[in-house]
Design a protein around this motif. Structure first.
Motif: not given
Lengths: 87, 87
Positions: B67-70, B77-86
């Protein structure tokens, strides 16, 4: 920080083209990248739920929302553009 | 379509740098532009609620979320980066 740089660029070009008139706008972008499940199937429902969450925090009329759903072989993209009322 | 073009560009450069290994990733970006209310104050709460909504549709472990808030004078700006399980 590339996404942030991109939005700074978009904001600057928007400001130039509207001669400095700043409208408040909320943009939401959801990108499902490298998807093997069909993200298109859940994005419309996700879109409604995200919009419901946003409406808890800011006043949004239905005609102020522009929605775009797009996909190619590699990613599904949901884009919400919301013009917020002046206050 | 500029946002979509941008994400196509990001995907292509990512694919090149990882020699074609495609991980599924969900990115969420919320931008409050031209804000006079202090969007920073509601974005952290909005972030939790959006994450809760996403977890209804995809399996997400807590350590898979970045999570990044800027913010600057013109936008939050709110940014969420989610790695999904294989799967």
């Amino acid at each position: 920080m590339r996404l942030l740089d991109y939005f700074r660029y978009i904001r600057n070009s928007t400001t130039n083209s509207t001669a400095g008139i700043a409208k408040e706008r909320l943009q939401v972008l959801v990108v499902d990248e490298g998807s093997e499940r069909n993200a298109s199937s859940y994005l419309p429902q996700l879109q409604n739920e995200i919009l419901a969450v946003i409406k808890k925090y800011v006043s949004v009329s239905d005609d102020a929302v522009q929605i775009q759903l797009d996909h190619d072989d590699h990613q599904d993209i949901l884009e919400l553009n919301i013009t917020l009322p002046e206050h």
